[in-house]
Motif scaffolding. Structure first.
Motif, PDB file in Angstrom:
ATOM      1  N   GLU A   1       0.807  -1.223   0.000  1.00 44.95           N
ATOM      2  CA  GLU A   1       0.000   0.000   0.000  1.00 44.95           C
ATOM      3  C   GLU A   1       0.840   1.273   0.000  1.00 44.95           C
ATOM      4  N   GLU A   2       2.143   1.135   0.255  1.00 45.46           N
ATOM      5  CA  GLU A   2       3.034   2.299   0.177  1.00 45.46           C
ATOM      6  C   GLU A   2       3.414   2.626  -1.263  1.00 45.46           C
ATOM      7  N   LEU A   3       3.138   1.710  -2.156  1.00 46.09           N
ATOM      8  CA  LEU A   3       3.527   1.865  -3.556  1.00 46.09           C
ATOM      9  C   LEU A   3       2.354   2.362  -4.378  1.00 46.09           C
ATOM     10  N   SER A   4       2.664   3.095  -5.454  1.00 46.40           N
ATOM     11  CA  SER A   4       1.577   3.598  -6.294  1.00 46.40           C
ATOM     12  C   SER A   4       1.989   3.747  -7.763  1.00 46.40           C
ATOM     13  N   THR A   5       2.911   4.682  -8.057  1.00 41.48           N
ATOM     14  CA  THR A   5       3.216   5.022  -9.447  1.00 41.48           C
ATOM     15  C   THR A   5       4.722   5.111  -9.691  1.00 41.48           C
ATOM     16  N   TYR A   6       5.083   5.151 -10.984  1.00 39.45           N
ATOM     17  CA  TYR A   6       6.479   5.422 -11.339  1.00 39.45           C
ATOM     18  C   TYR A   6       6.863   6.805 -10.831  1.00 39.45           C
ATOM     19  N   GLU A   7       5.946   7.763 -10.952  1.00 38.58           N
ATOM     20  CA  GLU A   7       6.212   9.136 -10.534  1.00 38.58           C
ATOM     21  C   GLU A   7       6.514   9.213  -9.045  1.00 38.58           C
ATOM     22  N   ASP A   8       5.830   8.380  -8.269  1.00 40.58           N
ATOM     23  CA  ASP A   8       6.043   8.381  -6.813  1.00 40.58           C
ATOM     24  C   ASP A   8       7.466   7.958  -6.453  1.00 40.58           C
ATOM     25  N   LEU A   9       8.063   7.097  -7.273  1.00 46.15           N
ATOM     26  CA  LEU A   9       9.435   6.648  -7.000  1.00 46.15           C
ATOM     27  C   LEU A   9      10.438   7.799  -7.083  1.00 46.15           C
ATOM     28  N   ALA A  10      10.053   8.895  -7.732  1.00 46.06           N
ATOM     29  CA  ALA A  10      10.953  10.044  -7.903  1.00 46.06           C
ATOM     30  C   ALA A  10      10.783  11.080  -6.794  1.00 46.06           C
ATOM     31  N   THR A  11       9.933  10.795  -5.809  1.00 38.51           N
ATOM     32  CA  THR A  11       9.736  11.736  -4.702  1.00 38.51           C
ATOM     33  C   THR A  11      10.713  11.444  -3.560  1.00 38.51           C
ATOM     34  N   ASP A  12      10.803  12.398  -2.630  1.00 37.97           N
ATOM     35  CA  ASP A  12      11.734  12.254  -1.494  1.00 37.97           C
ATOM     36  C   ASP A  12      11.420  11.041  -0.625  1.00 37.97           C
ATOM     37  N   LYS A  13      10.234  10.517  -0.745  1.00 38.49           N
ATOM     38  CA  LYS A  13       9.811   9.341   0.021  1.00 38.49           C
ATOM     39  C   LYS A  13      10.770   8.167  -0.149  1.00 38.49           C
ATOM     40  N   TRP A  14      11.381   8.058  -1.316  1.00 45.29           N
ATOM     41  CA  TRP A  14      12.238   6.911  -1.620  1.00 45.29           C
ATOM     42  C   TRP A  14      13.720   7.304  -1.714  1.00 45.29           C
ATOM     43  N   LYS A  15      14.085   8.384  -1.067  1.00 44.30           N
ATOM     44  CA  LYS A  15      15.472   8.852  -1.048  1.00 44.30           C
ATOM     45  C   LYS A  15      16.404   7.745  -0.543  1.00 44.30           C
ATOM     46  N   ASP A  16      17.431   7.434  -1.333  1.00 47.70           N
ATOM     47  CA  ASP A  16      18.446   6.422  -0.994  1.00 47.70           C
ATOM     48  C   ASP A  16      17.874   5.010  -0.852  1.00 47.70           C
TER      49      ASP A  16
ATOM     50  N   PRO B   1       2.637  -0.695 -11.168  1.00 52.94           N
ATOM     51  CA  PRO B   1       2.392   0.725 -10.901  1.00 52.94           C
ATOM     52  C   PRO B   1       1.362   1.363 -11.827  1.00 52.94           C
ATOM     53  N   ASN B   2       0.871   2.533 -11.395  1.00 56.03           N
ATOM     54  CA  ASN B   2      -0.006   3.396 -12.197  1.00 56.03           C
ATOM     55  C   ASN B   2      -1.322   2.749 -12.585  1.00 56.03           C
ATOM     56  N   GLN B   3      -1.838   1.892 -11.726  1.00 57.56           N
ATOM     57  CA  GLN B   3      -3.101   1.236 -12.046  1.00 57.56           C
ATOM     58  C   GLN B   3      -4.298   2.180 -11.958  1.00 57.56           C
ATOM     59  N   GLU B   4      -4.139   3.262 -11.241  1.00 56.80           N
ATOM     60  CA  GLU B   4      -5.224   4.246 -11.135  1.00 56.80           C
ATOM     61  C   GLU B   4      -5.017   5.417 -12.093  1.00 56.80           C
ATOM     62  N   THR B   5      -3.910   5.389 -12.839  1.00 56.81           N
ATOM     63  CA  THR B   5      -3.622   6.523 -13.733  1.00 56.81           C
ATOM     64  C   THR B   5      -3.379   6.040 -15.159  1.00 56.81           C
ATOM     65  N   THR B   6      -2.121   5.962 -15.573  1.00 61.60           N
ATOM     66  CA  THR B   6      -1.794   5.720 -16.985  1.00 61.60           C
ATOM     67  C   THR B   6      -1.443   4.270 -17.311  1.00 61.60           C
ATOM     68  N   GLY B   7      -1.403   3.396 -16.313  1.00 64.64           N
ATOM     69  CA  GLY B   7      -1.115   1.985 -16.564  1.00 64.64           C
ATOM     70  C   GLY B   7       0.356   1.636 -16.457  1.00 64.64           C
TER      71      GLY B   7
END
Length: 370
Positions: free
Chosen positions: A169-184, A276-282
Motif C-alpha cells: 500500500e506504500e507503492l503507487s506510481t512510477y512518478e512516486d518513485l521520484a519523490t523524497d519518500k524513496w530517497k536512498d 504501478p499506475n493502475q489508477e492513472t496511466t497503466g
C-alpha cells in the motif's frame, strides 16, 4: 554309322527344344540374382527431401532464450519445416538486412523492443503479414497497424519491493518513485538498458519532455547506489539491504523462482511484485515480436511459424519457461504469474519507444543517469 549319327542329331534337337521351352516358361519369374534395393521414400534426391520436409524458414533474432529453441524444434517436428537461426543484437541485424537487400536469406526478424520493431518497419525492411489465424491469435493493439510485425510476448516494467521493509500500500506510481519518500532506497540498472530507455520514452509520450526529465532527475536523486548489473542484480541488492525497491522487468522475477541457483530462489521468496499506475496511466510494457522480412524467400513458411508461435500451445510454453505474458488471450499463465494478479497496461504506441528513444537517452545524460 548312319543310325548313330541320326540318333545323336535327334538328341541334340530334343535338348534344344526343351531349353527353349524352359527359357520361355521362366520369363517374369524370380531369378537367383539379388533384387535391386529401392531407395527409401524421400532419400532419392535432395530435391525430394526438401519437398517432403516442407522446406525451411530463416530467422534473424535478437532473442536469446532457451524456450525459443524448444519451440522451433517443435514446429519442425509438426510441420517438417526446418528453422535456421542467426543470433545477434538487433541493431546489427537491422544493418545486415539493409546491406543484404534483395539477397538476404532472412525470412523473419525477431527482437524484444517495440521501438526497434518500428524502426525496422521505417527502414522499409518488412512487409505485411496476411493471416486470419494470426489476427485471431493476437489482438490488434499487440500488432503493427499494418501487420508488418506481430507481437509474440510481452513483459511489464514493475516495481519490486522488499516484503520485510515495504508494504504494497506504500507503492503507487512510477512518478512516486521520484519523490523524497524513496530517497536512498531505489535500485535500477544503467541508462544503457533499452528497458529503461523505453520506459522513459513512454513517459515522454504521456507527460512531455519537461515532466519526463523531472522524473528522471528524481530517480537519480533517490538511487541507493550507482546503477550496476542487470535486473536480477537489483533484486539481490534488495535482499542484501542495499535498497528497498527496484524497477525491474517482470519475467526476471519469475525466472528467479525456478533458478538453479538456490540463493536466487531465496531472493524470490523475499520480494514482491507491484504493477504501478493502475489508477492513472497503466503499467509500462514492452513487446517481443516478429517482422516478416520484405525480401523473404520462404514467406509461406514464415507465416506458418508466426501462426504456430502465437498459438495457445506455444504461448503457454513461453510463459511457463520464460515467464513472459502471452499475446494470445486464451493462453493460461503459470501459477507464479497468476498470483501477481491482472493489471492495466499503458496505452502508448510501441512506435513511440523508437520515436522518443533519442530524446530519452539525451535526458538521461543530462540528469546524470549513468
Amino acid at each position: 554309322m548312319k543310325k548313330n549319327l541320326l540318333w545323336a542329331f535327334a538328341l541334340l534337337l530334343a535338348a534344344a527344344v526343351l531349353g527353349a521351352c524352359s527359357s520361355s516358361s521362366d520369363k517374369g519369374k524370380q531369378t537367383d540374382e539379388p533384387a535391386k534395393e529401392e531407395a527409401p521414400a524421400g532419400d532419392a534426391t535432395d530435391a525430394n527431401k526438401d519437398e517432403k520436409t516442407g522446406g525451411e524458414v530463416n530467422i534473424y533474432t535478437a532473442r536469446h532464450y532457451d524456450v525459443d529453441a524448444i519451440l522451433y524444434e517443435d514446429f519442425t517436428e509438426k510441420t517438417g519445416i526446418k528453422v535456421n537461426v542467426i543470433e545477434a543484437k538487433a541493431p546489427e541485424l537491422i544493418e545486415r538486412l539493409k546491406r543484404e537487400g534483395k539477397n538476404t536469406p532472412a525470412d523473419l526478424f525477431v527482437t524484444v523492443d517495440g521501438g526497434i520493431l518500428h524502426s525496422a518497419k521505417e527502414e522499409d525492411l518488412l512487409q505485411a503479414v496476411e493471416s486470419e489465424v494470426i489476427e485471431e491469435n493476437v489482438p490488434a493493439e499487440l500488432r503493427d497497424p499494418d501487420n508488418q510485425w506481430i507481437g509474440l510476448s510481452t513483459r511489464a516494467r514493475v516495481i519490486v519491493y522488499s516484503k520485510d521493509r515495504v508494504k504494497p500500500e506504500e507503492l503507487s506510481t512510477y512518478e512516486d518513485l521520484a519523490t523524497d519518500k524513496w530517497k536512498d532506497k531505489l535500485l535500477v540498472r544503467s541508462s544503457d538498458s533499452l528497458y529503461n530507455q523505453s520506459l522513459l520514452a513512454s513517459l515522454i509520450a504521456i507527460d512531455g519532455e519537461d515532466k519526463a526529465k523531472e522524473w528522471a532527475q528524481g530517480i537519480v536523486n533517490n538511487l541507493a547506489r550507482e546503477p550496476e548489473g542487470g535486473d536480477r542484480d537489483q533484486a539481490r541488492a534488495i535482499v542484501a539491504g542495499v535498497g528497498d525497491v527496484a524497477i525491474m522487468n517482470s519475467y526476471y522475477v519469475g525466472r528467479m523462482s525456478v533458478s538453479d541457483e538456490a540463493e536466487d530462489v531465496k531472493v524470490f521468496d523475499q520480494i514482491g511484485v507491484f504493477f504501478p499506475n493502475q489508477e492513472t496511466t497503466g503499467t509500462h510494457i514492452n513487446i517481443s515480436g516478429a517482422g516478416l522480412v520484405k525480401h523473404s524467400k520462404n514467406k509461406e513458411n514464415a507465416v506458418k511459424l508466426i501462426e504456430y508461435l502465437t498459438s495457445v500451445e506455444a504461448q503457454e510454453e513461453v510463459s511457463k519457461e520464460n515467464f513472459e505474458f502471452p499475446v494470445n488471450e486464451e493462453a493460461k499463465l503459470p501459477e507464479v504469474m497468476a498470483e501477481w494478479g491482472t493489471f492495466t497496461p499503458q496505452k502508448v504506441e510501441f512506435a513511440d519507444y523508437g520515436k522518443y528513444n533519442p530524446k530519452a537517452v539525451e535526458l538521461m545524460n543530462e540528469v546524470g543517469w549513468k
